[in-house]
Write an enzyme that holds these catalytic residues in place. Structure first.
Site, PDB file in Angstrom:
ATOM      1  N   ASP A  13     125.336  84.843  35.700  1.00  0.00           N
ATOM      2  CA  ASP A  13     124.872  84.238  36.957  1.00  0.00           C
ATOM      3  C   ASP A  13     124.255  82.855  36.756  1.00  0.00           C
ATOM      4  O   ASP A  13     123.363  82.448  37.501  1.00  0.00           O
ATOM      5  CB  ASP A  13     123.849  85.154  37.672  1.00  0.00           C
ATOM      6  CG  ASP A  13     124.440  86.508  37.970  1.00  0.00           C
ATOM      7  OD1 ASP A  13     125.641  86.583  38.261  1.00  0.00           O
ATOM      8  OD2 ASP A  13     123.689  87.505  37.913  1.00  0.00           O
ATOM      9  N   GLY A  17     130.536  79.724  38.481  1.00  0.00           N
ATOM     10  CA  GLY A  17     131.484  79.539  39.584  1.00  0.00           C
ATOM     11  C   GLY A  17     131.433  78.113  40.097  1.00  0.00           C
ATOM     12  O   GLY A  17     132.461  77.455  40.251  1.00  0.00           O
ATOM     13  N   GLY A  40     130.461  88.097  39.659  1.00  0.00           N
ATOM     14  CA  GLY A  40     130.331  87.577  41.016  1.00  0.00           C
ATOM     15  C   GLY A  40     130.101  86.095  40.899  1.00  0.00           C
ATOM     16  O   GLY A  40     129.046  85.665  40.442  1.00  0.00           O
ATOM     17  N   ARG A 142     143.176 103.625  23.641  1.00  0.00           N
ATOM     18  CA  ARG A 142     144.635 103.541  23.838  1.00  0.00           C
ATOM     19  C   ARG A 142     145.160 104.531  24.870  1.00  0.00           C
ATOM     20  O   ARG A 142     146.258 105.050  24.769  1.00  0.00           O
ATOM     21  CB  ARG A 142     145.371 103.676  22.494  1.00  0.00           C
ATOM     22  CG  ARG A 142     145.111 102.462  21.626  1.00  0.00           C
ATOM     23  CD  ARG A 142     145.142 102.738  20.167  1.00  0.00           C
ATOM     24  NE  ARG A 142     144.078 103.628  19.766  1.00  0.00           N
ATOM     25  CZ  ARG A 142     143.955 104.143  18.549  1.00  0.00           C
ATOM     26  NH1 ARG A 142     144.848 103.888  17.641  1.00  0.00           N
ATOM     27  NH2 ARG A 142     142.953 104.929  18.259  1.00  0.00           N
ATOM     28  N   GLN A 223     130.269  86.779  33.046  1.00  0.00           N
ATOM     29  CA  GLN A 223     129.034  87.235  32.392  1.00  0.00           C
ATOM     30  C   GLN A 223     128.422  86.098  31.557  1.00  0.00           C
ATOM     31  O   GLN A 223     128.544  84.946  31.941  1.00  0.00           O
ATOM     32  CB  GLN A 223     129.275  88.495  31.542  1.00  0.00           C
ATOM     33  CG  GLN A 223     129.538  89.747  32.377  1.00  0.00           C
ATOM     34  CD  GLN A 223     130.960  89.852  32.896  1.00  0.00           C
ATOM     35  OE1 GLN A 223     131.921  89.717  32.170  1.00  0.00           O
ATOM     36  NE2 GLN A 223     131.112  90.101  34.181  1.00  0.00           N
ATOM     37  N   THR A 298     125.412  88.803  43.124  1.00  0.00           N
ATOM     38  CA  THR A 298     126.577  88.509  43.967  1.00  0.00           C
ATOM     39  C   THR A 298     127.454  89.755  44.115  1.00  0.00           C
ATOM     40  O   THR A 298     128.125  89.937  45.122  1.00  0.00           O
ATOM     41  CB  THR A 298     127.396  87.371  43.306  1.00  0.00           C
ATOM     42  OG1 THR A 298     126.482  86.349  42.920  1.00  0.00           O
ATOM     43  CG2 THR A 298     128.427  86.778  44.222  1.00  0.00           C
ATOM     44  N   THR A 299     127.430  90.638  43.115  1.00  0.00           N
ATOM     45  CA  THR A 299     128.304  91.808  43.133  1.00  0.00           C
ATOM     46  C   THR A 299     127.597  93.036  43.679  1.00  0.00           C
ATOM     47  O   THR A 299     128.151  93.763  44.496  1.00  0.00           O
ATOM     48  CB  THR A 299     128.831  92.079  41.703  1.00  0.00           C
ATOM     49  OG1 THR A 299     129.553  90.926  41.286  1.00  0.00           O
ATOM     50  CG2 THR A 299     129.749  93.288  41.649  1.00  0.00           C
ATOM     51  N   ARG A 304     117.578  89.975  40.939  1.00  0.00           N
ATOM     52  CA  ARG A 304     117.639  89.566  39.533  1.00  0.00           C
ATOM     53  C   ARG A 304     116.220  89.393  38.992  1.00  0.00           C
ATOM     54  O   ARG A 304     115.348  88.888  39.703  1.00  0.00           O
ATOM     55  CB  ARG A 304     118.396  88.243  39.401  1.00  0.00           C
ATOM     56  CG  ARG A 304     119.851  88.355  39.821  1.00  0.00           C
ATOM     57  CD  ARG A 304     120.526  86.984  39.811  1.00  0.00           C
ATOM     58  NE  ARG A 304     121.899  87.064  40.275  1.00  0.00           N
ATOM     59  CZ  ARG A 304     122.551  86.085  40.890  1.00  0.00           C
ATOM     60  NH1 ARG A 304     121.957  84.925  41.120  1.00  0.00           N
ATOM     61  NH2 ARG A 304     123.792  86.240  41.281  1.00  0.00           N
ATOM     62  N   ASP A 332     116.568  72.380  40.913  1.00  0.00           N
ATOM     63  CA  ASP A 332     115.833  72.281  42.185  1.00  0.00           C
ATOM     64  C   ASP A 332     114.914  73.473  42.432  1.00  0.00           C
ATOM     65  O   ASP A 332     113.920  73.350  43.149  1.00  0.00           O
ATOM     66  CB  ASP A 332     116.835  72.155  43.343  1.00  0.00           C
ATOM     67  CG  ASP A 332     117.829  73.314  43.356  1.00  0.00           C
ATOM     68  OD1 ASP A 332     118.604  73.431  42.385  1.00  0.00           O
ATOM     69  OD2 ASP A 332     117.824  74.107  44.314  1.00  0.00           O
ATOM     70  N   GLY A 414     121.655  72.112  43.525  1.00  0.00           N
ATOM     71  CA  GLY A 414     121.932  72.800  44.775  1.00  0.00           C
ATOM     72  C   GLY A 414     123.279  73.473  44.638  1.00  0.00           C
ATOM     73  O   GLY A 414     124.034  73.186  43.699  1.00  0.00           O
TER      74      GLY A 414
END
Ligand code: GDP
Ligand code: IMO
Ligand code: MG
Length: 450
Positions: A13, A17, A40, A142, A223, A298-299, A304, A332, A414
């Site tokens: 996190d 993204g 996420g 397997r 991750q 997010t997921t 957190r 920020d 941001g």
């Protein structure tokens, strides 16, 4: 042409993204190389917020090929929901490709993940409940179902019937759960296969050909370094290899094809789930960071845990990933603090320790040694160059760069794309040099440390 890996330098996190989306502008191909729907990744672009779990964060660029690589585990139901959401927003998805050797998360994986967490009680890991560990366990054992199996109706039915009979024994005898209906699952997954079949490719070959055509490839990690199965805070980790080394295996390419590794770290630290966290802040200040940073998963939507920046794990992430430069996000969030602490070392049994200990028991005993810097008490969200930043914010960044011995190439202030300072070109600019030409060790250099 440059092939770069973007990795999380903490416990996930970190804002991968946002950074991947930013860098995807100059990428021809973006490859997610590990993890599954536990991830996420949030992108804020043109006033829209997108939350992605499996689809690479390059998806907003219609010319960019987005590949879900071999090292991932795919929950087709979640992937199709994600595709539907994008299509409803009129975001094209035909440039999404799926590796035929990625593994498929099945209903029994999700059930076993949740049931085993319950049985572990106080020893639970705090997983996302998305079936990640059990899917990777089947891959190692397997008994996994791969994308190639999913898209072949005969193979799928045969493999699933056998596997479900086997898993039903575990569900019933070990977890006291009702058995699964194999016919219903075969039919459900054949439906998913029909939808996903047009996207399936040989991921390794596709990437190799792109590299030969001198196209730019970005490998997107999910991750973070401390959640790595081999190099993280085991057993409180995920079941894949988010570290840069994982990109080669997860994409099916050789290490000689990688040009650069970019780390992403928050200006503080967060962690979701169980496990030691030396710089965790309890009480009002922790709550304050959580509120200001909107630190909710997010997921899973879980809160957190928040803490100060930890330069010991930061340095470890630089080493383990061979990191060339760093993106610092969420500066920020610290804007209104009077003072800011940074963990520069640990103390264990009265001894100073500058390296991350791999023994979980020892790590749990680490006490942070802090240095305290003054806060800047001023908004940074509108800053677009280093010169716009308050002096004390710049000092904070310099301190982090010097401690971690890595150049800071990007500063994020941001969630949206424009709330970013590009300090150096992260792909072609200066990189961390371990040894200079005369063999003398150099520290990280950037305009923040020069
Ligand atoms: P990832 O899993 O590493 O992609 O990170 P997540 O998307 O799970 O969490 C990062 C969160 O912080 C998201 O809600 C982002 O929109 C947000 N974010 C990213 N960069 C910044 C930043 O510089 N400042 C603030 N305030 N939020 C940010
Ligand atoms: P992104 O990609 C933060 C954590 C879980 C748990 C541990 C194991 O968004 O950074 P798992 O379900 O993987 O077996 O859970 O890993 N975890 C994450 N924490 N960000 C993530 O992904 C995570 N994916 C898994 O909370 O502690
Ligand atoms: Mg995330």
């Amino acid at each position: 042409m440059a092939n770069v890996i973007v990795i999380g330098a903490q416990w996930g996190d970190e804002g991968k993204g946002k950074i991947t989306d930013l860098l995807s502008r100059s990428a021809d191909v973006v490859v997610r190389y590990q993890g599954g729907a536990n991830a996420g990744h949030t992108i804020v672009a043109q006033g829209q917020t997108l939350k992605l779990h499996l689809i690479p964060s390059g998806i907003l660029y219609p010319e960019t090929e987005c590949i879900i690589g071999s090292g991932t585990v795919i929950d087709p139901k979640i992937l199709i929901e994600e595709l539907d959401r994008l299509e409803a927003l009129e975001i094209p998805t035909d440039h999404l490709l799926i590796s035929e050797t990625a593994h498929i998360t099945m209903p029994y994986h999700r059930l076993i993940d949740r049931a085993s967490e319950e049985q572990r009680g106080t020893h639970r890991i705090g997983t996302t409940g998305r079936g990640i560990g059990p899917t990777y366990a089947d891959k190692s054992e397997r008994t996994g179902i791969r994308v190639v199996d999913l898209i072949d109706p005969v193979v799928l039915a045969k493999k699933l019937r056998w596997t479900i009979a086997y898993k039903n024994q575990i569900l019933e005898k070990l977890y006291n759960l009702p058995p699964l209906d194999a016919d219903a699952i075969v039919a459900e997954y054949q439906g998913y296969a029909d939808r996903l079949r047009p996207h399936v490719v040989d991921c390794s070959l596709r990437i190799y050909e792109a590299i030969q055509a001198r196209r730019n490839i970005l490998f997107e990690g999910a991750q973070g370094t401390l959640l790595d199965l081999d190099h993280g805070t085991y057993p409180y980790v995920t079941s894949s290899n988010p570290v840069a080394g994982g990109a080669c295996i997860g994409a099916g390419i050789g290490p000689t094809m990688i040009d650069r590794v970019i780390g992403v770290a928050k200006a503080y630290t967060t962690r979701v789930g169980e496990g030691p966290f030396p710089t965790e802040i309890d009480g009002d200040l922790g709550e304050h960071l959580c509120d200001r940073g909107a630190e909710f998963g997010t997921t899973t939507g879980r809160k957190r845990r928040c803490g100060w920046f930890d330069a010991v794990i930061g340095r470890y992430a630089v080493r383990i990933n061979g990191m060339d430069c760093l993106a610092i996000t969420k500066l920020d969030v610290l804007d209104d603090l009077d003072e800011i602490r940074v963990c520069v070392a640990y103390e264990i049994e009265g001894q100073r320790c500058h390296h991350f200990p791999s023994d979980a028991h020892r790590f749990a005993q680490c006490r942070p040694v802090y240095e305290t810097l003054p806060g800047w008490k001023q908004s940074t969200t509108g800053c677009r160059t280093l010169d716009d930043l308050p002096r004390k914010a710049l000092d904070y960044l310099k301190f982090l760069a010097e401690l971690m011995e890595v150049p800071i190439a990007i500063v994020s202030l941001g969630a949206s794309r424009d709330q970013t300072i590009i300090v150096e070109d992260p792909i072609h600019g200066p990189k961390r040099a371990l040894l200079s030409s005369n063999g003398v060790e150099e520290s990280g250099m950037s305009s923040l440390t020069r």
